[in-house]
Enzyme design. Structure first.
Site, PDB file in Angstrom:
ATOM      1  N   GLU A 278       0.857  -1.201   0.000  1.00 50.58           N
ATOM      2  CA  GLU A 278       0.000   0.000   0.000  1.00 50.58           C
ATOM      3  C   GLU A 278       0.892   1.251   0.000  1.00 50.58           C
ATOM      4  O   GLU A 278       1.929   1.268   0.659  1.00 50.58           O
ATOM      5  CB  GLU A 278      -0.839  -0.028   1.300  1.00 50.58           C
ATOM      6  CG  GLU A 278      -1.685   1.209   1.545  1.00 50.58           C
ATOM      7  CD  GLU A 278      -2.273   1.235   2.976  1.00 50.58           C
ATOM      8  OE1 GLU A 278      -1.589   0.814   3.939  1.00 50.58           O
ATOM      9  OE2 GLU A 278      -3.419   1.714   3.115  1.00 50.58           O
TER      10      GLU A 278
ATOM     11  N   ASN B 250      -7.125   5.838  -1.898  1.00 52.95           N
ATOM     12  CA  ASN B 250      -6.019   4.941  -1.569  1.00 52.95           C
ATOM     13  C   ASN B 250      -6.206   3.738  -2.506  1.00 52.95           C
ATOM     14  O   ASN B 250      -7.133   2.955  -2.329  1.00 52.95           O
ATOM     15  CB  ASN B 250      -6.120   4.534  -0.094  1.00 52.95           C
ATOM     16  CG  ASN B 250      -4.906   3.775   0.372  1.00 52.95           C
ATOM     17  OD1 ASN B 250      -4.149   3.231  -0.429  1.00 52.95           O
ATOM     18  ND2 ASN B 250      -4.715   3.723   1.685  1.00 52.95           N
TER      19      ASN B 250
ATOM     20  N   LYS C 217      -9.498   1.514  -1.940  1.00 51.75           N
ATOM     21  CA  LYS C 217      -9.703   0.971  -0.589  1.00 51.75           C
ATOM     22  C   LYS C 217     -11.118   1.246  -0.064  1.00 51.75           C
ATOM     23  O   LYS C 217     -11.573   2.395  -0.047  1.00 51.75           O
ATOM     24  CB  LYS C 217      -8.655   1.589   0.343  1.00 51.75           C
ATOM     25  CG  LYS C 217      -8.601   1.014   1.737  1.00 51.75           C
ATOM     26  CD  LYS C 217      -7.382   1.581   2.468  1.00 51.75           C
ATOM     27  CE  LYS C 217      -7.171   1.036   3.839  1.00 51.75           C
ATOM     28  NZ  LYS C 217      -5.933   1.561   4.451  1.00 51.75           N
TER      29      LYS C 217
ATOM     30  N   GLU D   1      -6.602   8.685   7.409  1.00 51.85           N
ATOM     31  CA  GLU D   1      -7.044   8.202   6.087  1.00 51.85           C
ATOM     32  C   GLU D   1      -8.451   8.696   5.757  1.00 51.85           C
ATOM     33  O   GLU D   1      -8.782   8.923   4.599  1.00 51.85           O
ATOM     34  CB  GLU D   1      -7.022   6.677   6.040  1.00 51.85           C
ATOM     35  CG  GLU D   1      -5.635   6.114   5.913  1.00 51.85           C
ATOM     36  CD  GLU D   1      -5.670   4.653   5.516  1.00 51.85           C
ATOM     37  OE1 GLU D   1      -6.166   4.329   4.438  1.00 51.85           O
ATOM     38  OE2 GLU D   1      -5.197   3.837   6.325  1.00 51.85           O
TER      39      GLU D   1
ATOM     40  N   CYS E  42      -4.755  -3.027   3.086  1.00 55.05           N
ATOM     41  CA  CYS E  42      -4.465  -2.887   4.507  1.00 55.05           C
ATOM     42  C   CYS E  42      -5.641  -3.183   5.431  1.00 55.05           C
ATOM     43  O   CYS E  42      -5.951  -4.324   5.693  1.00 55.05           O
ATOM     44  CB  CYS E  42      -3.847  -1.519   4.793  1.00 55.05           C
ATOM     45  SG  CYS E  42      -3.083  -1.516   6.434  1.00 55.05           S
TER      46      CYS E  42
ATOM     47  N   ASN F 149       0.270  -0.800   5.484  1.00 54.59           N
ATOM     48  CA  ASN F 149       1.135   0.051   6.318  1.00 54.59           C
ATOM     49  C   ASN F 149       0.498  -0.022   7.693  1.00 54.59           C
ATOM     50  O   ASN F 149      -0.515   0.645   7.952  1.00 54.59           O
ATOM     51  CB  ASN F 149       1.088   1.518   5.883  1.00 54.59           C
ATOM     52  CG  ASN F 149       1.925   1.842   4.663  1.00 54.59           C
ATOM     53  OD1 ASN F 149       2.913   2.564   4.723  1.00 54.59           O
ATOM     54  ND2 ASN F 149       1.493   1.338   3.520  1.00 54.59           N
TER      55      ASN F 149
END
Ligand code: CDT
Length: 321
Positions: free
Chosen positions: A47, A107, A124, A143, A168, A193
């Site tokens: 990621e 993302n 994501k 995020e 993730c 991450n």
């Protein structure tokens, strides 16, 4: 036809805030070359593989971080990675921050074929952390401020199989694997991450590695699919990120695992036909699933304790029919 793939999990060590794209892409190319030495068909990068994990910082002006986003893929700086992969005839998976022409931020990860064609894109779905400035945290996890959520889990016909992507935090949710599994997914590619320190509940810190493998191994087994989980690891801007990138078989067993928190490639042979061992037996969805019993999974978001149950006030566990 045998459907056997050699897969490389290309873990990255930390990327610091001032590292530029050119330096990072050189590291990715070095890992790709390690993959070539190991005869990989597919190399999986993590990621946000082109930048530091910038959502750990708050900026009042969101546009101040726009330089961490890619407005096209491949961009000029990333083109050498595409060129090298094509030259080596290796496909790859890459996570990055995406800015669309009309200004939406995601993302994102992409799947690229052995001849450099983008076969699929994923945005994501589960965005963790918070949307507001929370200065009490050792590290923020913004995020939900920097990205909009994606809206679907898709699979792609690639590498002689059915390939899906997740990013993730998605890997912690069983729904991710099941929605992919219901589309016949045989190989799920997941970059991460993951800060080792979790400010809202530090008691989870010591379990970060356990939880990482727990969720991916269960997802693989319960859906009869290969799962490749790849970290950006190590100390990034003072924040320790989990390593332990791994390649997991449909049996749920880890068949390859990184041992450092640096740039490292581990590889494994993945027989996609092995998925059928599980998809056609214990997890034969057609035969055994009971979707009519699972309605709450799509109709409900949070927990709703049924009326009449008063937590902490129950009798001694006696059940009446
Ligand atoms: N990148 C990412 O999704 N990390 C999350 C950290 C959760 S803590 C807010 C993860 O699930 O690993």
């Amino acid at each position: 036809m045998t459907r056997v793939l050699k897969i490389g999990a290309a873990q990255l060590g930390p990327i610091q805030r001032d590292d530029n794209r050119k330096e990072v892409v050189e590291r990715l190319i070095a890992l790709l070359n390690k993959g070539a030495v190991e005869s990989c068909d597919l190399v999986v990068f993590p990621e946000l593989a082109l930048t530091t994990f910038f959502p750990r910082w708050w900026s009042e002006n969101i546009a101040e971080f726009d330089h961490f986003f890619e407005t096209e893929m491949p961009s000029r700086e990333v083109q050498p990675l595409f060129d090298e992969a094509k030259k080596l005839s290796i496909g790859f998976h890459l996570g990055y921050a995406e800015m669309t022409p009309d200004g939406h931020r995601y993302n994102t990860s992409i799947l690229v074929s052995k001849n450099g064609e983008v076969l699929g894109k994923y945005r994501k779905v589960h965005l963790p952390g918070h949307e507001e400035h929370e200065p009490w945290r050792t590290f923020q996890h913004l995020e939900r401020y920097y990205f909009e959520p994606g809206n679907e889990f898709k699979v792609f016909g690639a590498f002689d199989g059915v390939v899906g992507m997740a990013i993730c935090n998605d890997r912690r949710w069983s729904e991710t694997y099941r929605v992919l599994g219901l589309q016949g997914c045989e190989l799920a590619l997941i970059g991460y991450n993951t800060p080792v320190h979790y400010p809202p509940d530090p008691s989870q810190d010591a379990l970060a590695g356990f939880h990482n493998h727990l969720v991916m191994q269960s997802g693989a087994y319960q859906n009869g699919m290969w799962v490749v989980g790849v970290a950006k690891a190590g100390n990034e801007e003072g924040c320790d990120l989990l390593g332990e990138s791994s390649i997991i078989a449909p049996s749920g067993e880890i068949v390859a695992q990184c041992s450092t928190v640096e740039d490292e490639l581990v590889s494994a042979v993945a027989d996609l036909d092995m998925c059928a061992n599980y998809k056609d037996t214990l997890f034969d969805f057609d035969r055994y699933r009971r979707p009519e019993v699972y309605k709450a999974i799509t109709s409900q978001v949070g927990i709703e304790i049924p009326e009449g149950i008063e937590v902490g006030k129950q009798e001694d566990g006696h059940l009446e029919d």
